[in-house]
Design a protein around this motif. Sequence first.
Motif, short mmCIF file in Angstrom:
data_model
loop_
_atom_site.label_atom_id
_atom_site.label_comp_id
_atom_site.label_asym_id
_atom_site.label_seq_id
_atom_site.Cartn_x
_atom_site.Cartn_y
_atom_site.Cartn_z
N ALA A 278 0.80 -1.29 -0.10
CA ALA A 278 0.10 -0.14 -0.04
C ALA A 278 0.81 1.31 0.03
N VAL A 279 1.98 1.19 0.98
CA VAL A 279 2.79 2.44 0.77
C VAL A 279 3.34 2.73 -0.58
N ARG A 280 4.09 1.52 -1.14
CA ARG A 280 4.75 1.64 -2.46
C ARG A 280 3.66 2.38 -3.51
N SER A 281 2.38 1.91 -3.60
CA SER A 281 1.50 2.16 -4.42
C SER A 281 1.22 3.55 -4.09
N THR A 282 0.99 4.21 -3.09
CA THR A 282 1.07 5.57 -2.80
C THR A 282 2.29 6.44 -2.98
N LEU A 283 3.22 5.83 -2.87
CA LEU A 283 4.62 6.77 -3.17
C LEU A 283 4.63 6.67 -4.74
N ARG A 284 4.30 5.82 -5.55
CA ARG A 284 4.17 5.83 -6.87
C ARG A 284 3.22 6.99 -7.45
N VAL A 285 2.16 7.23 -6.66
CA VAL A 285 1.24 8.37 -7.21
C VAL A 285 1.96 9.74 -6.85
N LEU A 286 2.63 9.68 -5.76
CA LEU A 286 3.28 10.62 -5.09
C LEU A 286 4.52 11.42 -6.23
N LYS A 287 5.27 10.22 -6.60
CA LYS A 287 6.30 10.39 -7.62
C LYS A 287 5.64 11.18 -8.90
N ASP A 288 4.66 10.65 -9.19
CA ASP A 288 4.15 10.92 -10.60
C ASP A 288 3.69 12.56 -10.63
N GLU A 289 3.10 12.75 -9.15
CA GLU A 289 2.63 14.06 -8.87
C GLU A 289 3.93 14.88 -8.80
N ILE A 290 4.89 14.59 -8.21
CA ILE A 290 5.94 15.41 -8.00
C ILE A 290 6.69 15.69 -9.29
N GLN A 291 6.81 14.98 -10.12
CA GLN A 291 7.31 15.24 -11.47
C GLN A 291 6.31 16.09 -12.39
N ASN A 292 5.19 15.92 -12.24
CA ASN A 292 4.16 16.70 -12.93
C ASN A 292 4.31 17.91 -12.53
N HIS A 293 4.31 18.38 -11.12
CA HIS A 293 4.36 19.72 -10.58
C HIS A 293 5.63 20.44 -10.90
N LYS A 294 6.77 19.68 -11.32
CA LYS A 294 8.05 20.26 -11.69
C LYS A 294 8.04 20.63 -12.87
N MET A 295 7.38 19.84 -13.85
CA MET A 295 7.43 20.31 -15.07
C MET A 295 6.27 21.48 -15.29
N LYS A 296 5.28 21.50 -14.61
CA LYS A 296 4.24 22.63 -14.72
C LYS A 296 4.94 23.89 -14.15
N LEU A 297 5.99 23.80 -13.30
CA LEU A 297 6.54 24.92 -12.53
C LEU A 297 7.73 25.47 -13.46
N GLU A 298 8.43 24.64 -14.20
CA GLU A 298 9.56 25.04 -15.34
C GLU A 298 8.58 25.82 -15.98
N HIS A 299 7.51 25.12 -16.85
CA HIS A 299 6.79 25.83 -17.81
C HIS A 299 6.35 27.48 -17.26
N LEU A 300 5.61 27.18 -15.97
CA LEU A 300 5.17 28.63 -15.59
C LEU A 300 6.42 29.72 -15.63
N GLU A 301 7.57 29.09 -15.13
CA GLU A 301 8.55 30.01 -14.61
C GLU A 301 9.11 30.59 -16.29
N ARG A 302 9.36 29.80 -17.44
CA ARG A 302 9.69 30.25 -18.46
C ARG A 302 8.58 31.46 -19.08
N ARG A 303 7.38 31.12 -19.02
CA ARG A 303 6.21 32.06 -19.36
C ARG A 303 6.52 33.14 -18.53
#
Length: 312
Positions: A278-303
């Motif tokens: 259960a913990v590993r499953s939750t951490l996989r979701v968190l990892k995906d969200e961390i990567q997604n937020h990083k990409m959004k933040l980089e894109h917003l910073e460029r704009r």
Amino acid sequence: MYRELNEQLAVIKEKGRIYEKWNDRLEKLNQEEAEWKRKVQQRLEHLQKEQNDVDRLNSMTLSAFFYHLIGKKEDRLEKEELELMGSKAEYDTACQMLTDIQEQRSHVQRELDGQRQYRFWQSDYKVLWGKKEDDLLEKDVELQQMAEDREHLSGELQELNEADREGQYLLVALERAKKALSSAGNWGVYDMMGGGVISTHIKRSRMDDAQVAIMDAGRHLRRFQKELEDVKMAVNTELHLGGLLSFADYFFDNLFVDWMVQDKIRKAETQVKDGLSAVRSTLRVLKDEIQNHKMKLEHLERRYCEHIERVN
């Protein structure tokens, strides 16, 4: 309105680019110089060795006398002299390369010395950039919104990272518990087969290890649950916590009740494995969200930066 400021920014940026170009080149030449100094030393040592080989054959040493007697001294000497010539050519080449690198380095150093006033160009650029940014933030609605979005995303990313970190701690504690329970179960089987006092003692010791690890896991699980509550709004997909929460409710409420019974040990081991899943499953979701937020933040910073640069 910002034409003069933009021109100043452009000039500083270009001067900075040129300075960084020469500085990067100097760093590479420094590395090459160190490498060729090492090669010159190596080839000098090899050259000295080859020279010593020729000198020994030219002297009346025992080996030279031996080669003379069997009629091969001249052939041996010719071979050593050819090797000496090859070693000398390699040494001369390395010296020439070192000299060339040092000349290039001197030229680049002179260029850098002539532009020392731009060493801190980034600081100067940030000062002018900040002046324009502050002025725009007072009147540009679009930039204001991007700044708010950037702060929001940064805050969510920080919370996601904190949740991930606490989840990793929980994972380590559960892994320790699983290992201890598995060992306790194995020693328990041996104990039931007549292992004696020693096996009983080892089994109890492993259960003590499991108890420490599980208490630690319980502490981290409570913190993990709290962190997950903080990031719930930041996660776009469902956090599948059902298995984790049911594991926590059952397992920690029945901690160490009749654990010395063999089937209870195995049942506890199974529950810990379920918790890990259960913990590993939750951490996989968190990892995906961390990567997604990083990409959004980089894109917003460029704009954000492009928007400030475009305004005249």
